[in-house]
Design a protein around this motif. Structure first.
Motif, PDB file in Angstrom:
ATOM      1  N   TYR C 219     -88.608  88.201  40.024  1.00  0.00           N
ATOM      2  CA  TYR C 219     -88.230  87.631  39.131  1.00  0.00           C
ATOM      3  C   TYR C 219     -86.822  86.482  39.743  1.00  0.00           C
ATOM      4  N   ALA C 220     -87.370  86.503  40.832  1.00  0.00           N
ATOM      5  CA  ALA C 220     -86.068  85.776  42.231  1.00  0.00           C
ATOM      6  C   ALA C 220     -86.800  84.567  42.007  1.00  0.00           C
ATOM      7  N   LEU C 221     -88.329  84.331  41.804  1.00  0.00           N
ATOM      8  CA  LEU C 221     -88.177  83.106  41.268  1.00  0.00           C
ATOM      9  C   LEU C 221     -88.489  82.274  40.562  1.00  0.00           C
ATOM     10  N   MET C 222     -88.179  82.857  39.417  1.00  0.00           N
ATOM     11  CA  MET C 222     -87.415  82.886  38.239  1.00  0.00           C
ATOM     12  C   MET C 222     -86.606  82.240  37.699  1.00  0.00           C
ATOM     13  N   GLU C 223     -85.325  82.641  39.138  1.00  0.00           N
ATOM     14  CA  GLU C 223     -84.350  82.838  39.050  1.00  0.00           C
ATOM     15  C   GLU C 223     -83.969  80.758  39.421  1.00  0.00           C
ATOM     16  N   HIS C 224     -82.883  80.820  39.022  1.00  0.00           N
ATOM     17  CA  HIS C 224     -82.436  79.497  40.020  1.00  0.00           C
ATOM     18  C   HIS C 224     -81.035  79.493  39.892  1.00  0.00           C
ATOM     19  N   ASP C 225     -80.256  80.516  39.246  1.00  0.00           N
ATOM     20  CA  ASP C 225     -78.774  80.744  40.622  1.00  0.00           C
ATOM     21  C   ASP C 225     -78.312  81.433  41.563  1.00  0.00           C
ATOM     22  N   ILE C 226     -78.311  80.072  42.705  1.00  0.00           N
ATOM     23  CA  ILE C 226     -78.969  81.113  44.148  1.00  0.00           C
ATOM     24  C   ILE C 226     -78.633  82.195  44.128  1.00  0.00           C
ATOM     25  N   LYS C 227     -77.152  82.428  43.965  1.00  0.00           N
ATOM     26  CA  LYS C 227     -76.820  83.934  44.419  1.00  0.00           C
ATOM     27  C   LYS C 227     -78.161  85.176  43.900  1.00  0.00           C
ATOM     28  N   ARG C 228     -77.924  84.632  42.432  1.00  0.00           N
ATOM     29  CA  ARG C 228     -78.749  85.879  41.856  1.00  0.00           C
ATOM     30  C   ARG C 228     -80.283  85.959  42.829  1.00  0.00           C
ATOM     31  N   LEU C 229     -80.997  84.697  42.855  1.00  0.00           N
ATOM     32  CA  LEU C 229     -82.235  84.496  43.561  1.00  0.00           C
ATOM     33  C   LEU C 229     -82.096  85.810  44.872  1.00  0.00           C
ATOM     34  N   LEU C 230     -81.449  85.127  45.468  1.00  0.00           N
ATOM     35  CA  LEU C 230     -80.870  85.987  46.714  1.00  0.00           C
ATOM     36  C   LEU C 230     -80.489  87.447  46.574  1.00  0.00           C
ATOM     37  N   ALA C 231     -79.898  87.535  44.908  1.00  0.00           N
ATOM     38  CA  ALA C 231     -79.783  89.629  45.250  1.00  0.00           C
ATOM     39  C   ALA C 231     -81.603  90.131  44.593  1.00  0.00           C
ATOM     40  N   PHE C 232     -82.026  89.231  43.912  1.00  0.00           N
ATOM     41  CA  PHE C 232     -83.492  89.554  43.556  1.00  0.00           C
ATOM     42  C   PHE C 232     -84.127  90.253  44.946  1.00  0.00           C
ATOM     43  N   HIS C 233     -83.551  88.619  45.731  1.00  0.00           N
ATOM     44  CA  HIS C 233     -85.142  88.333  47.462  1.00  0.00           C
ATOM     45  C   HIS C 233     -84.375  90.567  48.249  1.00  0.00           C
ATOM     46  N   SER C 234     -83.203  90.745  47.863  1.00  0.00           N
ATOM     47  CA  SER C 234     -82.944  91.915  47.988  1.00  0.00           C
ATOM     48  C   SER C 234     -83.518  93.136  47.783  1.00  0.00           C
ATOM     49  N   VAL C 235     -83.564  93.239  46.140  1.00  0.00           N
ATOM     50  CA  VAL C 235     -84.532  94.013  46.183  1.00  0.00           C
ATOM     51  C   VAL C 235     -86.197  94.572  46.502  1.00  0.00           C
ATOM     52  N   GLU C 236     -86.572  92.685  46.924  1.00  0.00           N
ATOM     53  CA  GLU C 236     -87.823  92.580  47.502  1.00  0.00           C
ATOM     54  C   GLU C 236     -87.887  93.057  48.785  1.00  0.00           C
ATOM     55  N   ASN C 237     -86.426  93.437  49.963  1.00  0.00           N
ATOM     56  CA  ASN C 237     -86.845  93.459  50.889  1.00  0.00           C
ATOM     57  C   ASN C 237     -86.120  94.676  51.229  1.00  0.00           C
ATOM     58  N   ILE C 238     -85.533  95.015  50.438  1.00  0.00           N
ATOM     59  CA  ILE C 238     -85.793  96.885  50.581  1.00  0.00           C
ATOM     60  C   ILE C 238     -86.691  97.527  50.376  1.00  0.00           C
ATOM     61  N   GLY C 239     -87.962  97.143  49.405  1.00  0.00           N
ATOM     62  CA  GLY C 239     -88.803  97.536  49.347  1.00  0.00           C
ATOM     63  C   GLY C 239     -89.377  97.345  50.337  1.00  0.00           C
ATOM     64  N   ILE C 240     -89.716  96.236  51.261  1.00  0.00           N
ATOM     65  CA  ILE C 240     -90.407  95.655  52.311  1.00  0.00           C
ATOM     66  C   ILE C 240     -89.753  97.321  53.224  1.00  0.00           C
ATOM     67  N   ILE C 241     -88.695  97.650  53.451  1.00  0.00           N
ATOM     68  CA  ILE C 241     -87.621  97.803  54.305  1.00  0.00           C
ATOM     69  C   ILE C 241     -88.081  99.567  54.513  1.00  0.00           C
ATOM     70  N   LEU C 242     -88.059  99.917  52.823  1.00  0.00           N
ATOM     71  CA  LEU C 242     -88.583 101.755  52.336  1.00  0.00           C
ATOM     72  C   LEU C 242     -90.198 101.506  52.960  1.00  0.00           C
ATOM     73  N   LEU C 243     -90.575 100.319  52.563  1.00  0.00           N
ATOM     74  CA  LEU C 243     -92.200 100.602  53.066  1.00  0.00           C
ATOM     75  C   LEU C 243     -92.713 101.177  54.547  1.00  0.00           C
ATOM     76  N   GLY C 244     -91.531 100.545  54.939  1.00  0.00           N
ATOM     77  CA  GLY C 244     -91.323 101.664  56.848  1.00  0.00           C
ATOM     78  C   GLY C 244     -91.262 102.491  56.502  1.00  0.00           C
TER      79      GLY C 244
END
Lengths: 306, 211, 600
Positions: C219-244
């Motif tokens: 979803y972040a890749l599809m976004e062209h609003d900077i802050k929305r893009l970053l927000a979707f990356h938060s979803v991704e990174n929370i995923g990585i943290i939860l992987l650990g």
């Protein structure tokens, strides 16, 4: 002693890598019934580029100027991860297979940014395609590394540099890595180094604006990167002993085998390039899907233990 | 004596149920309150408690004289038709109230199976008054009927308290009287305002106000 | 204060202080004096609430603090209440966050029912005696409750609305720290209080974490609003943290304590890192917004010339989040991948397959993230400006630059000094998992990491950094002193076209087109083209519009909403506005109660 090995390794990579590109190019031409350029042509090219004036786009920022150095430095750093002369790489504390993948990502990141920096549509196209391809290649490389780590205990590259039995799993993993290597070295069927047609070029589109010494650095880095990939695959499929440090027939054979296995891979890639057509960009998904499947098969083989 | 008073209180319930016009309703309420006053007075006389006399006096003053007077005045002032509007016609209402009387009797019998008959009857009467007050509030259209219904319920609760526990504490009683008085004044004001705005006081048409 | 709380406390302050400093510059000229004071006091309250959350030692206190945190952050989301979007985002946020809290309340009630008390110590003692089925139920409730706050797919729906709408320094804290309190909750309540003894808990967490990673980054890749893009990356990174964290739970249930500690280190390390670089990126995007007045990437470009400091900071943040060596994101992702790799040697064949595919998908995520940030940085900061606002942009004030530079230095420090960080984290993780970690060796010395010494596995970020710098300088010297030194600056080659301007550039939408088509099975894109012709041969104007279908919203939340509305419509009949009917309800209730009393 370590410093010497280090220096020799760096020099080997820098001096030998263009030769592989030249060899593949020559082979391809010969296979197509052409005479082709000489094997040493890449050296001439580099020399020519180094003595040419450089033209820099007026819209470009410092990112564009710094990129050749970042790419070059990251590629050389990656080169130090590979055990070339000894069984363990000279700086074995530096990192492992995964670090290698991430270091390549560093260079690619900057190259893609530089491509966007010139405000040319070609650059954007190249950057987009390159990031698309590499992001799909990454899981394949990672899973192949996973299989190798399962067999050798960890993802340390030095572990599979000595003599070891070639299992089916590591063989399949190496083939999956070859898929990645073909994409990473921008060869057919993913990319085509020989054309400057906007429909097909990926890597060439990114470096389109570069000229002179910067381009020379980028080309040299690409050649070194190619050699790293080939060596890596060669070490998995064709294991070899440590270099005997005694002048004589043993040393001679060692060097011969060392070169031969690189040549074998080069020939294989050349034949592949000549016999295949370039894929459409979106077919790349299928290509890497197949490669990922291969890695999964390798993983299953590794679990079974064959 | 007690039985007569009780009869009076109970009788006012069906009377109110069949009343069709506002003044009749107010008159019946006044009647009920008067009988309630008598009941309290007799209870006070029987037990010789001064506070009950005072309460009875207040009851007379408020519920027999003042509140009905205010209600009369409202009916006169709003000049709307005096019909309070029945959802259920008079005959059926009568049946309802009688049924509730019986239910209240059954209920109080079940609650205190071994109590004296008089006490059970008193309890039943109190329940019946509460229920009929509720009945008035639900099945009469005019806002005036709702005020009276509430007052009737209050009467019932007063009766309930005085029969079951011999009356609530003095100050509570006083406070409730005051409360009732103020609420009648306020509600009267509201009814007047509603009439001014909508030229009627039919509560069922208020539902049109919602979005 | 135990080590875990202290750890989270330090993360909170590490991000909150620069954000507070940043806010002085950011709110200047943006809002009235009163509103600035309000913003600052809300910020302080917000930080205090988060501190309270991690410091609480009692279920009720925790819940109260949690709720205060949610409410204050709601007010911060709707801070710019003149925009309808803010109010809408706030509503979605508050609904979702209360949904999560409801599940937490259920879990806490069950836990306290067994403990007959609310303090953590007695709850912990009671949880050990809890029956298996109840434990599973409590786990699911906790997971949903905290997952909502963390923004785990499919509960992430509020995150891309709420985070971009808040003022940027608040977005930095929300994305950097607030959603981490959910991770704290999972570690504290699931691992420490409830105790992990079923394998499927870890697997469950891992599966959802992987889905979050992929969905977030696509979803972040599809976004062209900077802050929305970053927000979707938060979803991704929370995923990585939860992987650990999930791996730690997985290994814990298999009694592989060493690996559990390693995975936990990876998770917590990525947590700090994400706090740093996401905070940094949000601050930078705020600066871009402040300088240009837009968050739409398609209207930006060329900012690197006017805003060199912000550009450099954003570049470092982008490199860190793309896991490029030698920055901090690289180290934590490497550790997470190593946890996958090393775990494979110790589990059964199904586990090996699962871990292998998981590692592959994580690598895919990091590849896509790199692509996304090439897009973000390239389109926003490089090439020619695409609008007048971008052309007239100016560098932001000193306090804003200070905060950005501080955080971007941290990305380097946490990358290069990873050996020290890991040693610190090992102590915390050992405390969390109740394992003795003094015998475990995670770092050979402070320069070389070795997750499992026997396996000859090493990584040395400082050495990597050093080598890259040395080779770079070497190349630069060779470049400077050899060959032809003539350099000419000239316009970009445009295939012979003479008027190359910003309209010829690649756009963010075009950049992500390949991804859009490759992931079309999930994104379900649709497009609208319109040509206005003057004649057959001359097209006067051409408009192109493309959107992706928000799958989760359309096929999950909208369906639920539909059901809710339908039942509400039905329920409305019960409440027609008639006073008589309401009185009737009361009457009926009274009668029923009497009957009830009579019966019993």
């Amino acid at each position: 002693m370590k410093i010497i090995i280090l220096a020799v390794q760096l020099l080997t990579f820098l001096l030998l890598s263009p030769l592989i590109s030249g060899l593949i190019s020559k082979l391809k031409n010969n296979l197509r019934m052409r005479k082709g350029q000489g094997v040493l042509q890449p050296y001439y090219n580099l020399f020519k580029l180094f003595s040419k004036e450089e033209v820099i786009s007026e819209t470009a920022s410092w990112i564009y100027r710094v990129t050749p150095f970042v790419v070059f430095a990251s590629t050389l750093t990656a080169a130090l991860l590979i055990p070339l002369l000894a069984l363990t790489s000279p700086l074995q504390y530096l990192g492992d297979f995964l670090a290698l993948i991430f270091i390549f990502a560093l260079g690619r990141f900057f190259l893609a940014l530089a491509a966007l920096d010139t405000s040319s549509a070609f650059g954007g196209m190249g950057a987009s395609r390159e990031m698309f391809i590499s992001s799909l290649a990454e899981p394949v490389a990672c899973l192949a590394a996973f299989v190798l780590a399962l067999q050798f205990g960890s993802s340390n590259i030095s572990l599979f540099s000595g003599m070891h039995p070639v299992l089916l799993s590591s063989l399949i993993a190496a083939i999956a890595l070859l898929f990645v290597a073909i994409a990473e070295t921008s060869r057919i069927p993913i990319d085509n180094q020989e054309t400057h047609l906007e429909l097909t070029m990926v890597h060439e589109a990114m470096v389109l604006e570069y000229s002179g010494k910067s381009l020379a650095l980028l080309e040299l880095s690409a050649a070194v990167k190619q050699m790293i990939w080939f060596l890596l695959i060669a070490q998995i499929i064709f294991p070899m002993q440590a270099m005997p440090f005694s002048a004589g027939i043993g040393m001679f054979f060692w060097l011969g085998w060392f070169c031969l296995r690189l040549i074998i891979i080069a020939v294989f890639v050349a034949v592949l390039e000549v016999s295949l057509a370039k894929m459409r960009l979106l077919r790349v998904v299928d290509y890497f899907g197949f490669a990922f499947l291969l890695s999964v098969v390798a993983l299953v083989c590794a679990i079974i233990g064959v | 004596m007690q039985a007569v008073i009780l009869f009076g209180v109970l009788l006012s319930c069906p009377l109110m149920a069949i009343a069709k016009r506002a003044p009749a309703l107010v008159r019946n309420f006044r009647l009920q309150s008067f009988f309630l006053f008598l009941a309290t007075l007799s209870l006070g006389a029987g037990e010789g408690r001064v506070d009950l006399y005072i309460i009875a006096g207040l009851l007379f003053l408020l519920k027999v004289l003042l509140i009905p007077e205010i209600l009369y005045r409202i009916t006169r002032r709003i000049k709307a038709n005096e019909n309070i509007g029945l959802f259920i016609n008079a005959q059926l209402s009568l049946f309802f109230v009688l049924g509730m009387m019986y239910a209240a009797w059954v209920f109080s019998k079940a609650m205190f199976p071994f109590a004296a008959v008089l006490k059970t009857t008193l309890l039943a009467a109190a329940f019946c008054v509460v229920l009929s007050g509720m009945f008035l509030m639900i099945f009469r259209i005019s806002a005036l009927a709702q005020i009276i219904g509430m007052l009737v319920m209050e009467n019932g609760i007063f009766l309930l308290a005085s029969t079951v526990s011999g009356g609530m504490p003095f100050f509570v009683e006083i406070a409730i009287f005051f409360d009732v008085f103020v609420s009648v004044v306020i509600m009267g004001f509201f009814v007047y305002q509603i009439n001014k705005l909508f030229t009627h006081i039919n509560v069922n048409k208020l539902s049109r106000l919602k979005g | 204060m135990d080590p875990l709380s202290l750890f989270f406390l330090s993360v909170i302050f590490l991000i909150s202080f620069p954000s507070a400093v940043y806010s002085f510059g950011y709110l200047k000229n943006e809002a009235s004096g009163k509103k600035q004071a309000l913003a600052l006091s809300l910020l302080v309250l917000f930080v205090a609430a988060m501190v309270w959350v991690v410091a609480a030692r009692n279920l009720v206190v925790f819940l109260v603090a949690w709720e205060i945190m949610s409410l204050v952050s709601y007010f911060l989301v709707v801070f710019d209440s003149t925009q309808e979007k803010s109010v809408q985002a706030g509503t979605i946020y508050i609904v979702m966050t209360h949904l999560g809290t409801a599940f937490l309340v259920i879990a806490f009630l069950i836990m306290s029912k067994y403990a007959h008390a609310f303090d953590f110590a007695s709850v912990k003692a009671a949880c050990a005696l809890m029956p298996e089925k109840t434990k599973n139920f409590v786990f699911i409730c906790l997971f949903i409750g905290f997952g909502t706050k963390a923004g785990l797919v499919p509960l992430h729906i509020w995150l891309p609305f709420a985070h971009p709408q808040a003022p940027s320094h608040i977005s930095a804290i929300m994305s950097g720290v607030m959603i981490k309190t959910a991770i704290y909750g999972i570690i504290r309540f699931v691992i420490m209080l409830l105790g992990v003894d079923s394998i499927w808990w870890g697997v469950w967490v891992l599966v959802f974490a992987l889905i979050s990673c992929l969905v977030g980054v696509v979803y972040a890749l599809m976004e062209h609003d900077i802050k929305r893009l970053l927000a979707f990356h938060s979803v991704e990174n929370i995923g990585i943290i939860l992987l650990g964290v999930g791996l730690a739970m997985f290994f814990l249930s298999l009694h592989l304590y060493y690996l559990a500690v390693l995975s936990m280190i990876a998770g917590l390390y990525h947590l700090v890192n994400h706090a740093i670089f996401k905070g940094l990126l949000f601050l930078c995007s705020g600066s871009v917004y402040k300088a240009t007045g837009t968050r739409d990437m398609e209207k930006l470009g060329g900012l690197i010339k006017n805003m060199p400091v912000t550009a450099a900071c954003f570049l470092l943040g982008a490199m860190a989040i793309s896991a490029l060596p030698p920055l901090n994101g690289f180290v934590s992702e490497w550790l997470t991948l190593q946890a996958f790799f090393l775990g494979a040697g110790n589990v059964g064949s199904a586990g090996k397959l699962f871990l292998g595919v998981g590692a592959g998908l994580l690598a895919l995520t990091s590849g896509l993230a790199a692509a996304c940030f090439v897009k973000a940085f390239g389109i926003i900061f490089l090439a020619k400006p695409r609008s007048r606002q971008a052309q007239n942009a100016f560098e932001v004030s000193f306090s804003m630059k200070l905060a950005q530079v501080f955080l971007s230095l941290l990305t380097v420090v946490f990358g290069v000094a990873s050996g020290v960080v890991i040693k610190l984290l090992a102590g915390i993780c050992a405390f969390v998992l109740e394992v003795d970690a003094t015998q475990m060796n995670f770092s050979l010395n402070n320069f070389v990491l070795s997750p499992q010494p026997g396996n000859a596995l090493y990584l040395s970020p400082p050495l990597l950094a050093l080598l890259i710098v040395v080779f770079g300088v070497f190349a630069f010297l060779a470049y400077t002193f050899f060959g032809n030194r003539k350099v000419r600056v000239f316009e970009t080659w445009g295939c012979g076209y003479y008027k190359l301007d910003s309209r010829n550039e690649y756009t963010a939408t075009a950049f992500s087109k390949a991804f859009r088509i490759a992931f079309s099975f999930f994104l379900l894109p649709y497009r609208k083209t319109q040509k206005i012709r003057e004649s057959f041969y001359h097209v006067k104007s051409f408009s192109y519009e493309t959107h992706t279908t928000p799958v989760f919203r359309k096929y999950f939340y909208d369906q639920i909403l539909k059901i809710v509305f339908r039942s509400a419509k039905f329920g409305r009949r019960m409440q027609p506005g008639s006073i008589h009917l309401y009185l009737g309800y009361i009457f009926l209730t009274l009668l029923l109660l009497l009957v009830f009393m009579h019966k019993f």
